[in-house]
Each structure stands twice: as structure tokens, then as C-alpha cells.
Design an enzyme around this catalytic site. Structure first.
Site, PDB file in Angstrom:
ATOM      1  N   CYS A 180       0.814  -1.220   0.000  1.00  0.00           N
ATOM      2  CA  CYS A 180       0.000   0.000   0.000  1.00  0.00           C
ATOM      3  C   CYS A 180       0.847   1.270   0.000  1.00  0.00           C
ATOM      4  O   CYS A 180       0.330   2.355   0.284  1.00  0.00           O
ATOM      5  CB  CYS A 180      -0.899   0.010   1.237  1.00  0.00           C
ATOM      6  SG  CYS A 180       0.045   0.107   2.774  1.00  0.00           S
ATOM      7  N   GLY A 188       6.079   7.530  20.706  1.00  0.00           N
ATOM      8  CA  GLY A 188       5.213   6.369  20.537  1.00  0.00           C
ATOM      9  C   GLY A 188       5.928   5.089  20.911  1.00  0.00           C
ATOM     10  O   GLY A 188       5.345   4.184  21.522  1.00  0.00           O
ATOM     11  N   CYS A 237      -2.291   1.938   4.321  1.00  0.00           N
ATOM     12  CA  CYS A 237      -3.243   1.125   5.085  1.00  0.00           C
ATOM     13  C   CYS A 237      -3.295   1.553   6.546  1.00  0.00           C
ATOM     14  O   CYS A 237      -4.260   1.252   7.251  1.00  0.00           O
ATOM     15  CB  CYS A 237      -2.895  -0.355   4.992  1.00  0.00           C
ATOM     16  SG  CYS A 237      -1.427  -0.848   5.921  1.00  0.00           S
ATOM     17  N   GLU A 294       7.572 -25.555  -9.526  1.00  0.00           N
ATOM     18  CA  GLU A 294       7.793 -26.207  -8.229  1.00  0.00           C
ATOM     19  C   GLU A 294       9.178 -26.824  -8.050  1.00  0.00           C
ATOM     20  O   GLU A 294       9.731 -26.778  -6.941  1.00  0.00           O
ATOM     21  CB  GLU A 294       6.736 -27.294  -8.016  1.00  0.00           C
ATOM     22  CG  GLU A 294       5.323 -26.781  -7.873  1.00  0.00           C
ATOM     23  CD  GLU A 294       4.314 -27.919  -7.821  1.00  0.00           C
ATOM     24  OE1 GLU A 294       3.785 -28.177  -6.733  1.00  0.00           O
ATOM     25  OE2 GLU A 294       4.080 -28.539  -8.872  1.00  0.00           O
TER      26      GLU A 294
END
Length: 1330
Positions: free
Chosen positions: A62, A364, A84, A1277
Site C-alpha cells: 500500500c 510512541g 493502510c 515447483e
């Protein structure tokens, strides 16, 4: 009176939010504080290039760039953020730049977009816009960054597909050293001969030689002039935004902030919202009032004093880093004073990513009071002083000592106080300080244990005058080692201290075995190891000589990174028009880079569209006593509640057994099982209402969670298959040696970047439903939906444009949300959107199967294998899903590459009370092969010879039969083996490793060479019919071609390869060929895009369709040999010749019988095998368990590659995913059945910093494969298991460490080889003292 003034300020109604998006002014009169910038961009503005990957700032999908005017520095700041987490209201007077704002396919790509596209830096493309924006933000601040700064800027971004190398290759071209081409001075442009089709030059073959001219930073968009005038003309004024449930306050002065805190003492203060954003967005917490300190300039400054430095509580970590580096570089501080700054810089570097560091503030970090904060130990160890301010009482200074954090997540601050600054004292001469941290992943990870230690000596002596040591991760708070601090005073700094400190630490940190966070012995050993590191560091500082063999620090990222080599030369002469075999970029690479590539959740909302949120079980095994929906029905926006009574058709569905349920009825069998669903008008309303649904349970015993539990209760799905070759038990009696052992292999979360979900649109007539899906298996979704609705399959259309990564996780488990969404659409008669959060996705949709094996192997004194008895278990979960097939593939690969004449293998599928596990890249084969290599390693260790030597003695040869009876044809493994050993200089480097280990006590290196043999086909006994594919090819009158086939594009480049196949068939430019989507309405009855068969099956089907059209056109071409393709197609249309054809392919000569009771297996389950070999060299820090991959060399047999660039990408991506599986990723389950590791904060996949320092990939030459389209081989794979070369290199390095410690070379190492397992396996005196 001031309080009254404040009340008057805040009594106003909601303010108007003004900001810019990509240069366009936005005026939002009703901004809701609960709306994130990401939601606004995607849902309101329609800019869907910015993606939702996790919702907690951990993946970087984002990422956008914010720009704002800094009135203090008089400059415009550009920085990346996670949209976000950023509240929409936080971007007032900011300019937001999204990926759409820097370039597009129509208007032209930005240099960053262009280079990541042309360097093959995207696969599924979901993470690409975020990575582009992180790099773009870096360039806006530094037009010619260093490779180190590029890696640093990308610490907050994840990619699950590429393995990171091509992204770094692309961005390396922006550096000063390599501004142009990754070939550097060897660039073909410096040779006056143009680009030749060899080596790296072929890698850049496409489109305008390389890329556009030198990046020019002067051509970037300017900061909006009107916004700049607005910012300069008017100062910041207090802001208030009132939403539906939350009020947001943004004061501009400290006085206003303290007044607000007095009014709302329980309201959180945020700046970057990086902590509270997760609390509200992910954990569902609600705060009616939130205030931000981001505009309070008084507490965002850094001030230098004579004795220390004062940091404002609102200083961002990025600003602290910038200022500290400036102070150090400019010589403002004397060298002894700088140690606290260096300690903080070290910790900030490993903290999160730039997107978080740019907005997260130091206040914070302190007030969050995390027990694993990396900065708080620094503050406590150096005697920092915090300043709190209250409106009524003014300032209060509090020393950050043992009493500062009184309990978990609590500080000494009072509810009405604001943390305004922290004072950090400078260190002195004769004083030394160092900070340490250890986490699971190197970049952007929370610490397991961290600490800071500081010692001050009496001048001119080594006698301790002061000592402090603060630890995180050793208690519920950051704590001081008081016993150590008290007892060490006046002691001399010598080796006698080490053992005594160990005793004192046991008193300081008496961790119980069930302590939160687990890993108790490891954490205790880390604490001791950190002291030993500090002891050595200080000893060196005191003496400036000696102790060098220990290494003073272990900073893996300081190792020089080389991007690596690739051989991409065409193996045969290609005519200019033939695109097969060329490194054509991914067909959507440009759209990935610009954000124009659309995924299911990027589709605009339909009229009257509703959102569905699932109500899931919170118990692992329980009866449902009742469901109370009363509170939910009165919730805002509520439309409907659904459960099993709303299912018109069958409530039972599933793959092998119909043992899955759309909705649970009377009983739940795992946490996350769907009980019901809430439908509401918006996503947030649906989630709020779903939280109000109350389910009453009665627990049922037993609760079976692990394989160990299942064995104890004999909880297995039937049948219990066997493979028997001769008589292994009898053969054991004549063996020279017999070894027995066991190994656990953890599961693995898929962590595709795009979370699962769907959009269901009822058509309004005849029960028709259209599903915009994210599935690897559209036909199976169609099948199950039809069953659930009780309608014919022709009424259901499933459409898949592209998938943001799948890896097997989107093959079947879509059933948990897709079927409820169909029921919702059927009941409500309106479009239904359902998007799982990352956390829901991880809890509900299953993972790679955990495995456990017990083995007994008999062998000769020369190391020749004679017999193997193996019991192998996997953890299926609460439904069978594909677990039996996964187990069978593991059993079919349990021989790995070795001829074993006598075998007895028994497999058990364990039925447990966890979410049903499912397909994952490799489908059981990696687990089977790792089990094999584990006992191979033990045989070698027992005999005192190398694993490689034992491997060579027992390796299959051409024409051998496998243990399931398939003859090995075109067996190229021996060639791969020899070439890999030669290219990697294995023998020379082995001698270098031994020399290094002899010279280093606490750092060890290991080297390993590991092969792979991977069978290609849908090979489980019940699934052979899946080896088929269809295609539909339309040629239009203008010569353009539209192709549809049965495979889904999920980043593996399937569509690109199909376009190349069509290009060769028709001899036309690839630009004339297009693939729009996969749909059950165009190609029916398709198989899942899985088992690495996508290209093999669909390529042949597409080729078949093209050949039908060419057959029809052949007479026209013979009659008109000079006609162009366009002229031929128009003439065919005029002559009424069909230009459309279906194609079909079924794999021939495949099939086998397996009597699972007797264990007899005969036939040919696999179409062919893909082979490869990898060597890896690692370096361990034996004191912490950390490691780096110094070099990996791979030689892979991919036949005649259809697209070398895509196959290289598949190899690198698979290797990196396998590296995560075998060393890093470990899903953790709580005793109550809840998954602990949900989201990128708790679950760590490899990041940019984890890629090998040097990564070299080579294709085996002259190895065509007659079994697949144009002699190619599958590459999706097979390479994954090659990452086990890192696992065994680690194991070999551990042997060197263990021998130094007087331990045996033979030991058990379960997978993954995490830092904890590595450290404890060293078995030194520190691990023995805990």
C-alpha cells in the site's frame, strides 16, 4: 480560563480536509477518522494501483508518497508511508502521490516503472506498485542512491514471487556505480558493436535495446503551487474531524495537546498511527477519541546540550537518524560522546521499514511500552530522563529505570500527561556502550531478545566503576539486570566474569518454561551471548589488540552484495520472428508497474453492492449451543445474517471426500470454521455487525492439534497407504550399519500478496451467477457453487483475470468464503463482495502440511543404501481436502534421487482440529525429499564422509527404475551435479570453509550441494484424469488473435508463454496476440493450474487449436505465398473459412496402479522429471543463531526454455520460498487452536535482506524434453527444494561449532532451522548454563 478557551476551540463542528492526489485538489467535507488513506484512494477515488496486502504496515503493497511543506526547514519533504495505516485525516495539506501519478502505459512509464518491468522484476504484480513507490520516494530524495540505501528503502516491502534479485538488478541501475546497465563496464554499449544475443545481453533483448535515457530528477511533478501558497500563507490551525464513531483532534501547540489530554485522559496520542492503526484496523479495538501530536512543533525538535541530547517526543525515527548521522559526520560531538547515537542508529536501522520509520515517533515507541522495544533498553541503560507535561501541573521528569515500566504495556506516565521529550546523556572517555538485537528475520522484524549494555571504568584501569544492562524480551517489560549490575561493580574486566554473569543472570531473569513468547532456553542463552559479545567488544576497546577471531559484531548486511549471474543465451539459432526461447517480459509487466493491472478487488462497486463478513468459530472442537444475532441485526447498515439453513443445495462439499461444510451445523472442528455470515452495506459495517454475533459453545474432547496428538489418539484418514519394494526388514539384517532417526517439518503459510476473496453478481434470471474470483481452479469453484445452490453448472460463470500469487493456496480453500458469498447473493439478490483480511486468510484457509517422519536405514560400510523403512505423517487438519494426495506425492519422492533396493514406506494422514491444510508449491515432494536428505546426511556423518560423496555413490543412473516402478529416461541429473560442482568451485571452497572454521571460534561457515528430482504430472492415484487441458483461439479479420485457455495467470508467466506459443505457430508479432481472462464460459471442464503442469498442458492445447486454424489456412497460403498474415486472415473471412478453433490435450502414456494396502506400485505416474542441483554456502553467528547466505549456485534442467527470463524468475522465486520453508517460516499454534502467527508482524517470509549475497543461476544446455511443448520443462515447483542446500549448509556449519564444543557431529535438526534451533544446536557453554 485557558481550559475554557480550549473547550471553545474544540467545540466547533468538523473541519474541511484539503489535500492533493496526483496533483488534483481534493476537498473533503465529511472526512471520517476511521477511513484510511488506502480505503479512500481505492474506494472513493478509484485509484486501485495502491494495494491492500496486510492492513498492518508489514508488506508495503500500500506504499504511497506523501509530500508536505516544512515551515521550519523551508523545504518540501517527500517520504513513503503505508496508506493502510495512515488515517485519511492525517494528510491535511499534503500532496499524495500514488503509482498512477508517476506514469502509465498510455502516457509513458516513469524510469522506476520501466526498469522494474524490463528487468523482469514483477511476477504476480500485486506487490509491484508498492515497491515502485518505495523506490520512487527514495529517488525524490536522492537521485543516485547507493545499493545499501536502496535495500534500506525496501526493508518495508515484501515480494513472494521473485526472490528479489531482479528488483535489485533493476534498481541498481540508478546507483552512481552502475548508472546504465547491470553489466557495468562490460555493457555492450561500451564496445561499439551493439547488443549481441549472448549472456546478459539477451536478458535485455527486448524493447529499445535497454531502457530510456538517464533518469532526470528535474522532470518530476512539482509540488502543487496552490498548496504551497496555502501552506506558506497560513500557519497550522487546530483541526477537528468528527466521524461516525471517532473524533480526531489535531492541536498545534503543546498547551492545546495537554488540554486535550486533560479532557480525554484515556484517548491515545498518535503520530504515524503505526501502533493504534493496527489496534483498530486489525485487532478491532475502538477509540472514540484520538488526538495527534504531528503538528505540535514544540515537541519535534532535537537539541544538543553539553552533557546530553534532548529528543522531542514527536521526532520521527527517520529525522532522528538523519540528524544523528549529521552530528557524527560533522564532528559536532567527540568520539566518546557518540556511543548512544550509534546504538540508536543501529536499532533504528533494523526497526520496521522506511514507511513506518518516516512517521513513527520516539514518543510512541516509549509509550507503547512494548517489552521487546529496541530503543527502550538503550534509554534505560544510559540513564535517560523522560519529561512528562500535564496541563494542570506542568513538567515532571522521570528517570527511565526499573520503575519506569511498572507492568506490561504500562509506563510511569499519568493518564493526563503527555510525554514531551527524552534526555539522553553522552558517554564519556573510559565508558563503552553497545546495543544488540536478535529476531527471526533480519529486516523489519520484532526482537526475540534485545539489550543494551554500558560500562564505565575507573580512569586508566579495567576496573568497573558503573555498569548497566537493560533487556527486552526477558520479562513482561523492559528490565534492568540488577543482580549483574550490583555484583559486577569494582570487578576487573576479565574472563572470570563470564561464568559469574551467567549465574547472576539466572537470578535476574528466572524465566519459566511456559513464559509468554516461548523459546525460554534460547532467550536465556541469547542474554548470556549478548554479554559475551559486549565483553569481547569492550576488551578489544581496552586493548586494541587480540580477540579478533571472535568477531566483534555480526552485521550481515555489511557484506558486499553481488547481484549474481544468469545464463540466458538462446540454445539454438532463432529466426527474428520466433519468440519462443527469448526472454520476453511478462505480458502484464508494464501494467504491474503502473498499477493498471486489475485484480478482483480492483473492480468498481456494482450498484447496490453489499459486503459479506464471515462469523467463524473461536473454538477448536466444540458443540454449537446457540447463535445470538440480536445485537448484530440492529447494527448500522445490517442487511442479513446467513447460516446453514439458507443453503438451497448441499451444505457438504470437498475435494476427495465431501467433508467440508459451507456452514457448520451443530459442531465446529477448528478455529476459523465458518458458522455464519453477516451482510451489510459497507465493509466496516459488516465487520462491526459480525463482531456482535455471539456464539455459545460447549467444548468437545479430545482436542487434537498436532501430529503427536493424532498419533496418540490414532486419528487418521483412511486408507493408510504403503509402498513396498522387496523385503526391507529382512534386508536390514545383512546391512553393515543401521541408523534410526526422526524429523519434524513445520508447515508454511502461502502468504500470497493478494488476500483471498471474490465478487459475486446475481444476473437476475434463471439462477445465473457470475463470480469474479481469485482461484487457481475455476471449474472446481463452478462445480461446488452449483452443488451448493442446487443448479446446473451451466448457470455459473467463474471469471479470473489474474491472481496476486497462489502457490496452491487458491486451488481449493476458496470454498470457505466463496460458497457463503454465493448463498448471500442468492438470498439478497444483490452483488456481494467478500475480501478476507490477511489475518482471516491465514487463520482460515490452511497452509503447507506439517510433516513428521520416523526412519530406519540400512547401508554398507562404503555408504551404499540397502534398505529403508519409513513412516511418514502429515497434518491434514479438520477435512481431508488434498491431504491424501499430498502425502502420496511425498511418498513417491521419498527416494529422492537415490536407488534403494529394499523399501517399506507407510503414510498417515492425520485428522486434527486445525484449519484444513492444502496444496502448496511442491505438494508434499519437498517434505519427502528433505526427510530423505536428512537420513543421507546422517549416513554420511556416521561414516565420516561427505553428504555429497554418499549421494554420488547412490544416485540413480539412466534407465534405473524408481521405487514406484517408473523408468528414468533422459536422466540429466548427473550432468547437473557435475556442472554445479564445477561452476561453484565446490572442492576449493570446501577447503576455504575448513580453513575459515579453524580460524574462527564463534563464527562458522558451511557448504552443501543438494540435488532434486521432481515428477511432473497430476500423479495421485485418483487424479490422473486431471492431466488434460483445453483452449480457444480466435483470429479476427485484422489478424489480431484472442486466446483463452484453461490455466490461470498468477505470476508464473503462463499467459506470456502461451502468447509465445501462438506467436511461433502463426509467425506473428506478440503484440498482435492477447489473453484477456480465464472463464468457465469459454473453456469448460478445466483442471487446476497446479502441479507445475500449466504450460505443459495448456501450451499443447493452445498449439493444437492454432494448428487446426493453420490447417484451414494452408490452401490459401499455398495459393497466395506472398500474402501477409493480415491479408490471409481477411481473405479467409471473405471465403467463409472459420478462424476460430478449440484445442485439447491429454497427456499420453501416463498412468499407474497402486495397491495401497499391499504397497505395490506399478506404472508411470509422472510424464517426466525436472532435475536441478544447488550449492549454498552460509555463515553462522554461533552466539545468536543468525546466518547469511554467502553464495548460491544453481544448475537447472529446464529443457529448452520457452522463456529464459520467466524460468529464471521461477527458479529464484521458488528457491527463496523454499529458503523461508527450511530456515525462517514457522507457523505457531496456541494450545486453544488459534494461530499465533497471523499477519506479517508475527509471521516472517524472506525479505530483500535475506537473498544470497551472490546468487548464480545456470540452465543445463542441450537437454531437450520430448514430453512437453517445444521441448521445454516445468520450472514452477522443482527448484523449491534446492533451498534445502542452505539447511544442510547450516547443519554442516553447526558440526564445526559442535566439534569445537566437544559434542558429536551427529545431531537432529528439525525444519525450519530457525535462529533458535541453530543457536541451541551449537551446544556451547552458554547454552549449557541455561
Amino acid at each position: 480560563s485557558k481550559m475554557e478557551d480550549s473547550v471553545e476551540i474544540w467545540s466547533k463542528s468538523s473541519d474541511v480536509l484539503i489535500f492533493y492526489i496526483n496533483g488534483v485538489k481534493v476537498v473533503e467535507t465529511s472526512a471520517d477518522p476511521e477511513t484510511t488513506l488506502l480505503t479512500y484512494l481505492r474506494k472513493t477515488v478509484g485509484l486501485t494501483g495502491t494495494k491492500l496486502g496486510c492492513g498492518e504496515g508489514g508488506c508495503g503493497a500500500c506504499t504511497v508518497m506523501l509530500s508536505k511543506w516544512d515551515a521550519e526547514t523551508k523545504r518540501i519533504e517527500h517520504f513513503s508511508v503505508n496508506a493502510c495505516l495512515a488515517p485519511l485525516v492525517s494528510v491535511h495539506k499534503c500532496a499524495v502521490t500514488t503509482v498512477e501519478g508517476i506514469g502509465s502505459v498510455k502516457t509513458g512509464l516513469h524510469a522506476v516503472q520501466e526498469r522494474i518491468s524490463k528487468f523482469h522484476g514483477s511476477q504476480c504484480g500485486f506487490c509491484t506498485p508498492g515497491i515502485v513507490m518505495s523506490m520512487y520516494a527514495l529517488l525524490r530524495n536522492n537521485a543516485t542512491p547507493s545499493l545499501e540505501s536502496i535495500e534500506c528503502a525496501l526493508q518495508g516491502n515484501l515480494c513472494r514471487c521473485t526472490g528479489y534479485r531482479p528488483i535489485l538488478s533493476a534498481f541498481q541501475t540508478f546507483t552512481k556505480l552502475n548508472s546504465g546497465c547491470p553489466m557495468g563496464e562490460k555493457c555492450c554499449r561500451n564496445k561499439n558493436q551493439g547488443c549481441k544475443e549472448s549472456g546478459m545481453d539477451l536478458f535485455m533483448w527486448n524493447r529499445s535495446r535497454l531502457y530510456s535515457p538517464q533518469y532526470d530528477p528535474t522532470q518530476e511533478p512539482i509540488f502543487p503551487p496552490e498548496l504551497l501558497m496555502l501552506c506558506k500563507s497560513e500557519g497550522n490551525s487546530p483541526l477537528k474531524f468528527v466521524g461516525e464513531r471517532v473524533t480526531w483532534y489535531q492541536p498545534t501547540t503543546l498547551s492545546q495537546l495537554t488540554q486535550l489530554k486533560a479532557m480525554f485522559p484515556n484517548a491515545p496520542i498518535v503520530n504515524g498511527n503505526t501502533e493504534i492503526g493496527i489496534e483498530t484496523g486489525v485487532k478491532g479495538h475502538h477509540f472514540p477519541v484520538i488526538m495527534t501530536s504531528s503538528a505540535v512543533r514544540e515537541i519535534s525538535n532535537i537539541k544538543i546540550e553539553e552533557t546530553g541530547i534532548i529528543i522531542g517526543a514527536s521526532c520521527t525515527l527517520t529525522n532522528i537518524k538523519t540528524r544523528f548521522l549529521s552530528l557524527i559526520d560533522n564532528g559536532v560531538l567527540q568520539e566518546p560522546q557518540q556511543q548512544p547515537l550509534y546504538a540508536m542508529l543501529e536499532m533504528i536501522h533494523w526497526f520496521a521499514g522506511d514507511q513506518v520509520r518516516n512517521v513513527a515517533v520516539i514518543g510512541g515507541n516509549i509509550m507503547t511500552a512494548s517489552p521487546i522495544s529496541d530503543l527502550n533498553p538503550i534509554f534505560m541503560a544510559c540513564g535517560a530522563v523522560a519529561t512528562f507535561t500535564a496541563h494542570s501541573t506542568g513538567e515532571r521528569k522521570v528517570k527511565m529505570d526499573q520503575s519506569f515500566f511498572p507492568s506490561y504495556r504500562k509506563t510511569a506516565g499519568l493518564p493526563n500527561e503527555v510525554l514531551t521529550s527524552i534526555w539522553i546523556p553522552f558517554t564519556h572517555k573510559d565508558e563503552y556502550m553497545k546495543a544488540y538485537t536478535q529476531s527471526k528475520r533480519r529486516d523489519d522484524d520484532i526482537a526475540i531478545v534485545n539489550c543494551t549494555m554500558r560500562v564505565r571504568f575507573h580512569p586508566g584501569t579495567n576496573k568497573v566503576k558503573e555498569f548497566s544492562a537493560a533487556f527486552g524480551g526477558m520479562a513482561a517489560t523492559t528490565v534492568l539486570a540488577n543482580e549483574v549490575m550490583r555484583n559486577i561493580l569494582e570487578r576487573e574486566w576479565n574472563e572470570d566474569l563470564i561464568d559469574e554473569v551467567a549465574l547472576w543472570m539466572q537470578e535476574d531473569f528466572p524465566l519459566k518454561l511456559d513464559a509468554p513468547g516461548g523459546m525460554v532456553e534460547y532467550r536465556e542463552a541469547l542474554a548470556l551471548s549478548f554479554f559475551f559479545k559486549f565483553y569481547i567488544h569492550v576488551k578489544h576497546q581496552l586493548s586494541k589488540s587480540g580477540f579478533t577471531q571472535v568477531g566483534f559484531d555480526f552485521h550481515p548486511n555489511c557484506a558486499p552484495k553481488k547481484i549474481g549471474k544468469f545464463n540466458l543465451t538462446a540454445e539454438h539459432s532463432l529466426p527474428p520472428s520466433d519468440m519462443v526461447g527469448r526472454p520476453v517480459p511478462h505480458e502484464s509487466s508494464q501494467e504491474h508497474a503502473t498499477g493498471e493491472a486489475k485484480y478482483y478487488d480492483d473492480l468498481p462497486a456494482f450498484k447496490d453492492e453489499l459486503f459479506m463478513c464471515l462469523v467463524t468459530s473461536t473454538r477448536a472442537h466444540a458443540k454449537i449451543l446457540g447463535v445470538d444475532t440480536q445485537d448484530a441485526t440492529t447494527s448500522t447498515g445490517f442487511v442479513a445474517y446467513l447460516d446453514h439453513s439458507d443453503v438451497p443445495g448441499s451444505n457438504n462439499i470437498g475435494c476427495i471426500a465431501h467433508d467440508d461444510h459451507v456452514f457448520a451445523v451443530d459442531e465446529v472442528t477448528c478455529v476459523g470454521e465458518v458458522i455464519g455470515a453477516v451482510v451489510a452495506d459497507t465493509e466496516i459495517h459488516a465487520r462491526i455487525a459480525a463482531q456482535k454475533v455471539i456464539v455459545k459453545y460447549e467444548d468437545i474432547l479430545p482436542k487434537i492439534l498436532t501430529i503427536k496428538d493424532a498419533i496418540e489418539h490414532e486419528s487418521y484418514y483412511k486408507p493408510i497407504p504403503k509402498i513396498v519394494v522387496n523385503d526391507a526388514n529382512s534386508a536390514m539384517t545383512s546391512c553393515d550399519h543401521i541408523l534410526e532417526g526422526e524429523i519434524n517439518l513445520a508447515g508454511q503459510e502461502h502468504f500470497y500478496m493478494e488476500p483471498q476473496g471474490c465478487l459475486v453478481v446475481p444476473k437476475g434470471e434463471n439462477s445465473e451467477m457470475e463470480i469474479f474470483a481469485v482461484t487457481q481452479n475455476p471449474t472446481e469453484m463452478q462445480d461446488w457453487v452449483a452443488e451448493v445452490l442446487g443448479v446446473d453448472r451451466n448457470k455459473i460463470v467463474v471469471r479470473v483475470k489474474r491472481i496476486g500469487g497462489g502457490f496452491g493456496g487458491k486451488e481449493t480453500r476458496f470454498l470457505v468464503f466463496a460458497n457463503p458469498a454465493l448463498i448471500a447473493a442468492n438470498k439478497c439478490g444483490k452483488p456481494i463482495r467478500c475480501v478476507l483480511t490477511r489475518q482471516e486468510d491465514m487463520q482460515m484457509t490452511g497452509q503447507r502440511h506439517p510433516f513428521y517422519a520416523k526412519y530406519k536405514v540400512g547401508f554398507t560400510k562404503e555408504g551404499k543404501f540397502e534398505a529403508l523403512i519409513l513412516d511418514i505423517f502429515n497434518n491434514a487438519g479438520n477435512s481431508e481436502d488434498l491431504s491424501s494426495a499430498v502425502l502420496e506425492k511425498a511418498m513417491l519422492h521419498s527416494d529422492h534421487v537415490y536407488k534403494i533396493p529394499n523399501i517399506h514406506i507407510t503414510g498417515y494422514v492425520c485428522k486434527t482440529n486445525i484449519s484444513s491444510n492444502t496444496a502448496f508449491r511442491g505438494f508434499g515432494a519437498p517434505q519427502g525429499m528433505l526427510i530423505a536428505e536428512d537420513w543421507v546426511w546422517r549416513v554420511a556423518t556416521h561414516l565420516g564422509i561427505s553428504q555429497e560423496k554418499v549421494g554420488e555413490v547412490n544416485m540413480y543412473r539412466e534407465g534405473d527404475l524408481t521405487h514406484f516402478g517408473q523408468k528414468l529416461e533422459d536422466f540429466h541429473l548427473d550432468r547437473c551435479w557435475k556442472e554445479c560442482l564445477k561452476r561453484s568451485r565446490f572442492e576449493d571452497r570446501q577447503l576455504s570453509v575448513e580453513k575459515y572454521n579453524a580460524a574462527n571460534r564463534w563464527r562458522k561457515r558451511g557448504l552443501a550441494c543438494i540435488p532434486t528430482k521432481f515428477g511432473i504430472a497430476f500423479a495421485d492415484a485418483g487424479g490422473l484424469h486431471l492431466n488434460q487441458a483445453g483452449a480457444l483461439v480466435h483470429v479476427y479479420k485484422d489478424g489480431s488473435v484472442l486466446v483463452t485457455h484453461g490455466g490461470t495467470e498468477m505470476g508464473q508467466g503462463l499467459h506470456t508463454k502461451m502468447i509465445q506459443v501462438v506467436g511461433r505457430c502463426f509467425g506473428i508479432p506478440l503484440e498482435r496476440i492477447y489473453i484477456s481472462e480465464n472463464s468457465t464460459s469459454t473453456v469448460p471442464n478445466t483442471s487446476a493450474t497446479a502441479a507445475s503442469t500449466g504450460t505443459d498442458l495448456n501450451g499443447m492445447a493452445v498449439k493444437n487449436a492454432c494448428e487446426k486454424i493453420l490447417t484451414r489456412l494452408e490452401p490459401l497460403k499455398n495459393q497466395n505465398p506472398k500474402m501477409s498474415w493480415v491479408e490471409i486472415t481477411m481473405k479467409a473471412y471473405l471465403e467463409r473459412i472459420s478462424l476460430s478453433a478449440t484445442g485439447f490435450y491429454g497427456t499420453p502414456e501416463i498412468g499407474y496402479t497402486w495397491d495401497k494396502e499391499k504397497g505395490l506400485c506399478v506404472g508411470r505416474p509422472f510424464n517426466y522429471f525436472t532435475y536441478g542441483v544447488a550449492t549454498s554456502e552460509v555463515e553462522l553467528d554461533c552466539l545468536t543463531g543468525d546466518h547469511i547466505i554467502l553464495q548460491t549456485d544453481i544448475v537447472m534442467d529446464v529443457g529448452m526454455s520457452l522463456n529464459p527470463a520467466i524460468d529464471i524468475g521461477q527458479i529464484e522465486g521458488a528457491f527463496t520460498q523454499g529458503y523461508g520453508l527450511f530456515t525462517l517460516e514457522e507457523p505457531l499454534l496456541l494450545n486453544n487452536g488459534h494461530l499465533l502467527t497471523k499477519g506479517p508482524g508475527a509471521y516472517k517470509i524472506p525479505g530483500f535482506g535475506d537473498s544470497p549475497r551472490q546468487f548464480n543461476v545456470h540452465f543445463l544446455r542441450n537437454a531437450p524434453n520430448k514430453k512437453a511443448v517445444y521441448s521445454s520443462k516445468a520450472s514452477g515447483e522443482p527448484p523449491l527444494f534446492l533451498a534445502s542446500s542452505v539447511f544442510f549448509a547450516i547443519k554442516n556449519a553447526l558440526v564445526a561449532a559442535r566439534l569445537d564444543n566437544g559434542l558429536t557431529a551427529d545431531f537432529r535438526l528439525d525444519s525450519p532451522a530457525t535462529v533458535e534451533r541453530i543457536r541451541m544446536a551449537c551446544g556451547d557453554k552458554f547454552t549449557r548454563q541455561v
